[in-house]
Structures are given as structure tokens and as C-alpha cells.
Design a protein around this motif. Structure first.
Motif, PDB file in Angstrom:
ATOM      1  N   UNK A 163       0.993  -1.216   0.051  1.00 27.35           N
ATOM      2  CA  UNK A 163      -0.161  -0.049  -0.060  1.00 27.35           C
ATOM      3  C   UNK A 163       0.896   1.248   0.018  1.00 27.35           C
ATOM      4  N   UNK A 164       0.359   2.241  -0.654  1.00 28.24           N
ATOM      5  CA  UNK A 164      -0.889   2.420  -1.206  1.00 28.24           C
ATOM      6  C   UNK A 164      -0.863   1.563  -2.719  1.00 28.24           C
ATOM      7  N   UNK A 165      -2.212   1.084  -2.832  1.00 26.69           N
ATOM      8  CA  UNK A 165      -2.477   0.079  -3.901  1.00 26.69           C
ATOM      9  C   UNK A 165      -3.529   0.743  -4.784  1.00 26.69           C
ATOM     10  N   UNK A 166      -3.862   0.114  -6.010  1.00 28.59           N
ATOM     11  CA  UNK A 166      -4.909   0.339  -7.015  1.00 28.59           C
ATOM     12  C   UNK A 166      -6.156  -0.361  -6.286  1.00 28.59           C
ATOM     13  N   UNK A 167      -7.259   0.601  -6.046  1.00 33.33           N
ATOM     14  CA  UNK A 167      -8.474   0.215  -5.289  1.00 33.33           C
ATOM     15  C   UNK A 167      -8.979  -0.977  -5.416  1.00 33.33           C
ATOM     16  N   UNK A 168      -8.742  -1.550  -6.760  1.00 33.57           N
ATOM     17  CA  UNK A 168      -9.599  -3.194  -6.837  1.00 33.57           C
ATOM     18  C   UNK A 168      -8.964  -4.235  -6.492  1.00 33.57           C
TER      19      UNK A 168
ATOM     20  N   UNK B  74       1.629  -5.783 -12.259  1.00 35.32           N
ATOM     21  CA  UNK B  74       0.647  -4.879 -13.117  1.00 35.32           C
ATOM     22  C   UNK B  74       1.490  -3.851 -13.862  1.00 35.32           C
ATOM     23  N   UNK B  75       1.977  -4.093 -15.050  1.00 37.51           N
ATOM     24  CA  UNK B  75       2.811  -2.987 -15.708  1.00 37.51           C
ATOM     25  C   UNK B  75       1.773  -2.113 -16.499  1.00 37.51           C
TER      26      UNK B  75
ATOM     27  N   UNK C 195       1.569  -8.765  -5.132  1.00 40.78           N
ATOM     28  CA  UNK C 195       1.287  -8.019  -6.387  1.00 40.78           C
ATOM     29  C   UNK C 195       2.218  -6.848  -6.234  1.00 40.78           C
ATOM     30  N   UNK C 196       2.654  -6.648  -7.546  1.00 44.71           N
ATOM     31  CA  UNK C 196       3.453  -5.405  -7.741  1.00 44.71           C
ATOM     32  C   UNK C 196       2.973  -4.586  -8.680  1.00 44.71           C
ATOM     33  N   UNK C 197       3.156  -3.227  -8.697  1.00 49.28           N
ATOM     34  CA  UNK C 197       2.394  -2.366  -9.694  1.00 49.28           C
ATOM     35  C   UNK C 197       3.572  -1.146  -9.839  1.00 49.28           C
TER      36      UNK C 197
END
Length: 400
Positions: free
Chosen positions: A122-127, A204-205, A169-171
Motif C-alpha cells: 500500500x498504497x495500492x490500486x483500489x480493486x 501490473x505493468x 502483487x506489484x504495480x
């Protein structure tokens, strides 16, 4: 007895979409609102992509396709990964879906069992967390603040891993912070993950091409080749090619997982739109030179917004490295009192205050698991951004 399933009690509607809908409603009512909520490029879809869709329709490509994607688009995706990420895949390791969000959903539905844990920085994409919950998994949220550049550290990762961890998860570049993991940072995370062979990595790229200050991009299967057999690399055409409404995401990963994800998709939506798939292939294989021009426009907007925010008491903002958002801290506003007598106790209060007093729609940091902040999209005109930041400055000056 309610017709609504109990699982609906643990998820919520998308906060960013809710903000956008509220701003649209206020505008329809005649309120002068500047909406900085949506994560959607304000540039048009490139002409050659639109023409490819028209030609596909003329050729009669308006029927069902293979569930996992057309052979033409899969080959275009394979070429993209080879050309830009130094990764080799076969068609059976590729899936095409109606957006990157559906790919994440398919992956969690296909892989999670009750009790499985998913590490979400976090912070992360809301979904992210809601999709994990729908899959009956347990989100393990790891806070990553300004001290780490909003990025997961090897130490934090090691502490979060357990015998129940199924996914990380990675973004990068990140929504909402714009943080980008360097090759060395990914390698350091990979060194930890090497000792946990049961853990898979979802990267998530989607903002890969929107990077500032000349920063390079690396994805974890590229930086850590030994992890490739357990990495799901997700991307799409929505952000870079301004194709949000076309609804095309794609991913590459282990054949067994891709097959299972295709089964989930086959019993839900089946194939992504055939016409959109033809357009996406043209986007991936066609000219790429416009990407640098558009990214430069986002960079100029970022710099101007940061300059404006720096002059507003109570706000502090790290410099985003990519994507098209800024994520200012509003800690300095908490405890202050609005003209109507209400106290700003949380970033939810701040977001509501900015909507009601400044007529600027932003998304509260709590939606991303990262308070006290708020997210501002810079995917709008420079004039809108200047006006919005000036309104925010004027409104906050009236606090006591």
C-alpha cells in the motif's frame, strides 16, 4: 432472505469511479466542478488504431474469437514482450481479456483457496484487495510510505511472507503514487522470493510507457529470470494508447495458470471484443513515437502541479516517477476547521471539503490504503490543473 450474497458485504464499489460519477452529476446540475478523479488519458486513440478497427469490421471480424484471444493479437503481444521486455513466451502462455482488471479477477478466481494470503503493498490500486476478497483470499496489506518512496522493501516483504502466502502483487509505475521499481530493487525483492518457491508474483505493468525524467522500465520476470515460471505479467492498451473504452488487457504467465484463467473467462464473458482485439494488435505493432510526446505532456503537467502544490500550506507531495497522478499528503490539514465548523479529521473529510468548497473532485487516500493523502489525476488539460490547484489553495487558506 436477501437475494444479495454475503460476499458482497466485504467489497465496495470503486471509489475512483464513484468520484467521477459524483463530479459528472454535479456538472449536469450546473456546478462548476473540475474532476481529477478518473485514471483515463485525455488524448485520442491514435488514428491508425481506429482505422485498424474499421478495417476489421469491413473484413467481417465481428464474430466470436477464441476465448483467450485471437492468434493475431497473441502474436503481437509476444512480439511486444520480446521487443520491450526481453521476455519470450508461447501462444499458450498468453491470455487476452476485457481489460487488465478482468485478468486480475480471472487469476484470483483460478488460483485462490480460502485462507490463501495475497501480499498487497500500500498504497495500492483500489480493486486489488476487493478482487482478492471475491476470490476468498486474505489480503495482507503492507504499508509503504514516503520513507521508502512508496515501494516495498525486501525487509517488509520478508516479514509479510508466510506459509499461507500464494501471491505478491506489484504495480510499477504505481497507481496512485507513480513509484517505479528499478532493476536493482526488483532483484532485491527477487532474492527474498527465491527462498519462497510457492509464492507467485502478479505484476501490473499497465503504466509501463508513462515514465518521467528518462527513467528506464524493468518488469520482475526480466530482472529476475529465475522467477519467470511463477510470474503473471499483466499489461494492456488502455493507458499508453488512450484506449480505456476498448477494454483490452493481456497477460503472460505459466501455461497451467493461463489455461485455468481461460476457463474462468470462458464461463463468464468469453472472448474480448473482436474489433477491439484487432485495434490492440495495431497499437502494439504500429508506430510508437507518439508515446514519448504524450509522456512529455504528462511530465510537464506533473511539474506544474507540484510547483503549485508546494505553495499550499498543509500539503506536501513526493515527486511521481511515472503514471499520471500526484499523491499529496494532507496530514498538515488534519485538525483544521472548515468555515461550516466541521473538523477535517481524515483524508475522506479533506476530499469532501475540496469537492464542496474548492469544487475539485479528488480521490481520498483511504481508498488506496494510504492515508492521509489524496490522489489527483493529471490526465486533463494544463488549464484545468492550474485552475484546480488555485482553487485548492484558496479553499485551504480559509481553514482555521
Amino acid at each position: 432472505m436477501s437475494v444479495v450474497a454475503p460476499r458482497m458485504a466485504v467489497i465496495k464499489p470503486s471509489p475512483s469511479m464513484a468520484v467521477t460519477a459524483t463530479a459528472a452529476r454535479l456538472k449536469a446540475e450546473g456546478v462548476d466542478v473540475i474532476s481529477l478523479g478518473a485514471g483515463e488519458p485525455d488524448f485520442p486513440t491514435p488514428d491508425h488504431v481506429v482505422e485498424a478497427a474499421v478495417e476489421a469490421m469491413r473484413r467481417g471480424e465481428t464474430r466470436y474469437t477464441a476465448v483467450n484471444g485471437t492468434p493475431a493479437l497473441k502474436e503481437a503481444v509476444i512480439r511486444k514482450f520480446r521487443r520491450e521486455n526481453e521476455l519470450e513466451f508461447e501462444p499458450k502462455e498468453i491470455i487476452v481479456s476485457a481489460g487488465a482488471k478482468q485478468i486480475i479477477y480471472n487469476a484470483m478466481m483460478a488460483s485462490l483457496a480460502p485462507g490463501d494470503e495475497v501480499i498487497v503493498p500500500a498504497p495500492y490500486w483500489v480493486s486489488y484487495t476487493d478482487i482478492v476478497l471475491l476470490g476468498e483470499g486474505t489480503p495482507v496489506v503492507v504499508q509503504c510510505d514516503e520513507s521508502t518512496g512508496f515501494k516495498l522493501s525486501p525487509e517488509s516483504l520478508r516479514k509479510a511472507l508466510s506459509s499461507r502466502t500464494k501471491w505478491l502483487f506489484l504495480n510499477s509505475p504505481s497507481n496512485p503514487t507513480g513509484a517505479i521499481y528499478s532493476r536493482d530493487e526488483l532483484a532485491a525483492l527477487g532474492a527474498v522470493l527465491e527462498r519462497f518457491p510457492a509464492v507467485h508474483i502478479l505484476t501490473d505493468d499497465i503504466y509501463e510507457h508513462i515514465r518521467f525524467d528518462g527513467r528506464p522500465f524493468h518488469t520482475i520476470a526480466q530482472a529476475c529470470p529465475f522467477l519467470k515460471p511463477r510470474v503473471l505479467t499483466i499489461n494492456g492498451v488502455s493507458k499508453a494508447y488512450a484506449m480505456t473504452g476498448w477494454r483490452i488487457g493481456y497477460a503472460a504467465g505459466p501455461r497451467e495458470l493461463i489455461k485455468a484463467m481461460g476457463t474462468v473467462q470462458g464461463q463468464s464473458t468469453t472472448n474480448a471484443c473482436s474489433i477491439s482485439q484487432a485495434a490492440a494488435a495495431a497499437a502494439l505493432d504500429g508506430p510508437q513515437d507518439f508515446l514519448a510526446e504524450r509522456t512529455k505532456a504528462f511530465e510537464l503537467r506533473r511539474d506544474r502541479v507540484l510547483s503549485e502544490l508546494a505553495g499550499i500550506d498543509g500539503l506536501r507531495c513526493e515527486t511521481p516517477e511515472g503514471a499520471f497522478y500526484v499523491y499529496p499528503s494532507c496530514r498538515g490539514l488534519l485538525g483544521k476547521i472548515r468555515p461550516n465548523g466541521r473538523t477535517l479529521d481524515t483524508d475522506d473529510d479533506v476530499a469532501l471539503f475540496l469537492l464542496e468548497e474548492a469544487r475539485v473532485a479528488v480521490v481520498q487516500g483511504s481508498a488506496y490504503g494510504g492515508s492521509p493523502h489524496f490522489r489527483m489525476s493529471i490526465a486533463t488539460s494544463m488549464n484545468n490543473l492550474i485552475e484546480a490547484t488555485q482553487r485548492i489553495g484558496e479553499a485551504t487558506a480559509g481553514l482555521r
